[in-house]
Design a protein around this motif. Structure first.
Motif, PDB file in Angstrom:
ATOM      1  N   GLN A  61      -8.911  -0.747 -12.635  1.00  0.00           N
ATOM      2  CA  GLN A  61      -8.735   0.322 -11.297  1.00  0.00           C
ATOM      3  C   GLN A  61      -8.042  -0.593 -10.350  1.00  0.00           C
ATOM      4  O   GLN A  61      -7.149  -0.131  -9.742  1.00  0.00           O
ATOM      5  N   ALA A  62      -8.467  -1.677  -9.906  1.00  0.00           N
ATOM      6  CA  ALA A  62      -7.609  -2.534  -9.044  1.00  0.00           C
ATOM      7  C   ALA A  62      -6.092  -2.552  -9.408  1.00  0.00           C
ATOM      8  O   ALA A  62      -5.385  -2.438  -8.374  1.00  0.00           O
ATOM      9  N   ASP A  63      -5.912  -2.860 -10.537  1.00  0.00           N
ATOM     10  CA  ASP A  63      -4.596  -2.923 -11.153  1.00  0.00           C
ATOM     11  C   ASP A  63      -3.817  -1.864 -10.951  1.00  0.00           C
ATOM     12  O   ASP A  63      -2.637  -1.848 -10.670  1.00  0.00           O
ATOM     13  N   ALA A  64      -4.588  -0.721 -11.335  1.00  0.00           N
ATOM     14  CA  ALA A  64      -3.818   0.684 -11.090  1.00  0.00           C
ATOM     15  C   ALA A  64      -3.600   1.080  -9.833  1.00  0.00           C
ATOM     16  O   ALA A  64      -2.537   1.505  -9.542  1.00  0.00           O
ATOM     17  N   ASP A  65      -4.627   0.757  -8.946  1.00  0.00           N
ATOM     18  CA  ASP A  65      -4.291   1.043  -7.513  1.00  0.00           C
ATOM     19  C   ASP A  65      -3.020   0.155  -6.827  1.00  0.00           C
ATOM     20  O   ASP A  65      -2.193   0.824  -5.993  1.00  0.00           O
ATOM     21  N   LEU A  66      -3.063  -1.137  -7.192  1.00  0.00           N
ATOM     22  CA  LEU A  66      -1.859  -1.844  -6.973  1.00  0.00           C
ATOM     23  C   LEU A  66      -0.590  -1.223  -7.361  1.00  0.00           C
ATOM     24  O   LEU A  66       0.485  -1.193  -6.640  1.00  0.00           O
ATOM     25  N   ALA A  67      -0.648  -0.892  -8.562  1.00  0.00           N
ATOM     26  CA  ALA A  67       0.782  -0.190  -9.332  1.00  0.00           C
ATOM     27  C   ALA A  67       1.063   0.833  -8.587  1.00  0.00           C
ATOM     28  O   ALA A  67       2.244   1.234  -8.082  1.00  0.00           O
ATOM     29  N   TYR A  68      -0.017   1.750  -7.875  1.00  0.00           N
ATOM     30  CA  TYR A  68       0.358   2.853  -7.376  1.00  0.00           C
ATOM     31  C   TYR A  68       0.982   2.676  -5.847  1.00  0.00           C
ATOM     32  O   TYR A  68       1.956   3.002  -5.420  1.00  0.00           O
ATOM     33  N   ALA A  69       0.307   1.544  -5.168  1.00  0.00           N
ATOM     34  CA  ALA A  69       0.934   1.122  -3.804  1.00  0.00           C
ATOM     35  C   ALA A  69       2.140   0.675  -4.007  1.00  0.00           C
ATOM     36  O   ALA A  69       2.947   0.771  -3.174  1.00  0.00           O
ATOM     37  N   LEU A  70       2.471  -0.174  -5.065  1.00  0.00           N
ATOM     38  CA  LEU A  70       3.662  -0.818  -5.100  1.00  0.00           C
ATOM     39  C   LEU A  70       4.782   0.133  -5.377  1.00  0.00           C
ATOM     40  O   LEU A  70       5.972   0.119  -4.896  1.00  0.00           O
ATOM     41  N   SER A  71       4.589   1.191  -6.308  1.00  0.00           N
ATOM     42  CA  SER A  71       5.223   2.091  -6.533  1.00  0.00           C
ATOM     43  C   SER A  71       5.682   2.809  -5.352  1.00  0.00           C
ATOM     44  O   SER A  71       7.007   3.414  -5.003  1.00  0.00           O
ATOM     45  N   ALA A  72       4.652   3.359  -4.600  1.00  0.00           N
ATOM     46  CA  ALA A  72       4.844   4.065  -3.266  1.00  0.00           C
ATOM     47  C   ALA A  72       5.693   3.268  -2.211  1.00  0.00           C
ATOM     48  O   ALA A  72       6.553   4.013  -1.535  1.00  0.00           O
ATOM     49  N   GLU A  73       5.496   1.864  -2.454  1.00  0.00           N
ATOM     50  CA  GLU A  73       6.401   1.411  -1.271  1.00  0.00           C
ATOM     51  C   GLU A  73       7.894   1.083  -1.894  1.00  0.00           C
ATOM     52  O   GLU A  73       8.635   1.473  -1.017  1.00  0.00           O
ATOM     53  N   ALA A  74       7.991   1.253  -3.189  1.00  0.00           N
ATOM     54  CA  ALA A  74       9.408   0.871  -3.679  1.00  0.00           C
ATOM     55  C   ALA A  74       9.904   2.367  -3.363  1.00  0.00           C
ATOM     56  O   ALA A  74      11.303   2.453  -2.935  1.00  0.00           O
ATOM     57  N   GLN A  75       9.494   3.549  -3.660  1.00  0.00           N
ATOM     58  CA  GLN A  75       9.902   4.842  -3.385  1.00  0.00           C
ATOM     59  C   GLN A  75      10.143   4.992  -1.881  1.00  0.00           C
ATOM     60  O   GLN A  75      11.440   5.651  -1.474  1.00  0.00           O
ATOM     61  N   ALA A  76       9.266   4.603  -1.059  1.00  0.00           N
ATOM     62  CA  ALA A  76       9.479   4.690   0.631  1.00  0.00           C
ATOM     63  C   ALA A  76      10.663   3.826   0.946  1.00  0.00           C
ATOM     64  O   ALA A  76      11.728   4.256   1.624  1.00  0.00           O
ATOM     65  N   ALA A  77      10.921   2.668   0.314  1.00  0.00           N
ATOM     66  CA  ALA A  77      12.098   1.823   0.759  1.00  0.00           C
ATOM     67  C   ALA A  77      13.395   2.613   0.144  1.00  0.00           C
ATOM     68  O   ALA A  77      14.406   2.267   1.034  1.00  0.00           O
ATOM     69  N   ALA A  78      13.333   3.005  -0.953  1.00  0.00           N
ATOM     70  CA  ALA A  78      14.703   3.645  -1.474  1.00  0.00           C
ATOM     71  C   ALA A  78      15.046   4.725  -0.687  1.00  0.00           C
ATOM     72  O   ALA A  78      16.067   5.249  -0.427  1.00  0.00           O
ATOM     73  N   GLU A  79      13.946   5.654  -0.215  1.00  0.00           N
ATOM     74  CA  GLU A  79      14.021   6.817   0.577  1.00  0.00           C
ATOM     75  C   GLU A  79      14.822   6.088   2.094  1.00  0.00           C
ATOM     76  O   GLU A  79      15.627   6.845   2.529  1.00  0.00           O
TER      77      GLU A  79
END
Length: 100
Positions: A61-79
């Motif tokens: 669960q912690a790994d999945a939550d981190l993956a979610y956060a990293l994905s959200a960060e990357a998408q925000a950076a791209a935006e």
């Protein structure tokens, strides 16, 4: 100790959320760790090793939550990069219009 069904369910939900957030693209390594951990947790629970299964499910669960956060960060950076590019383009057009 009872089977960690709620922990496995929570890990699965976090994994689904990360997958839906395109974590495969932006945080593939963390997402793979989460998937592997969940599979190992399920196997441990099936083998009656509930303590191990619980620990693996929580880690998954912690790994999945981190993956979610990293994905959200990357998408925000791209935006943000896209918006900055648009601003630079508009500033260039405004400056070119003022030079006439």
């Amino acid at each position: 100790m009872p089977p960690p069904t709620s922990e496995l369910g929570a890990a699965q939900q976090s994994l689904t959320r990360a997958t839906n957030a395109d974590a495969d693209q932006y945080a593939g390594e963390q997402l793979a760790l989460a998937r592997d951990g969940l599979g190992r947790a399920q196997a441990a629970m099936a083998g009656g090793r509930n303590d191990v299964a619980r620990a693996l499910a929580l880690a998954s669960q912690a790994d999945a939550d981190l993956a979610y956060a990293l994905s959200a960060e990357a998408q925000a950076a791209a935006e943000l990069a896209q918006r900055r590019s648009e601003v630079r383009h508009l500033q260039g057009r405004l400056q070119a219009g003022g030079d006439r």
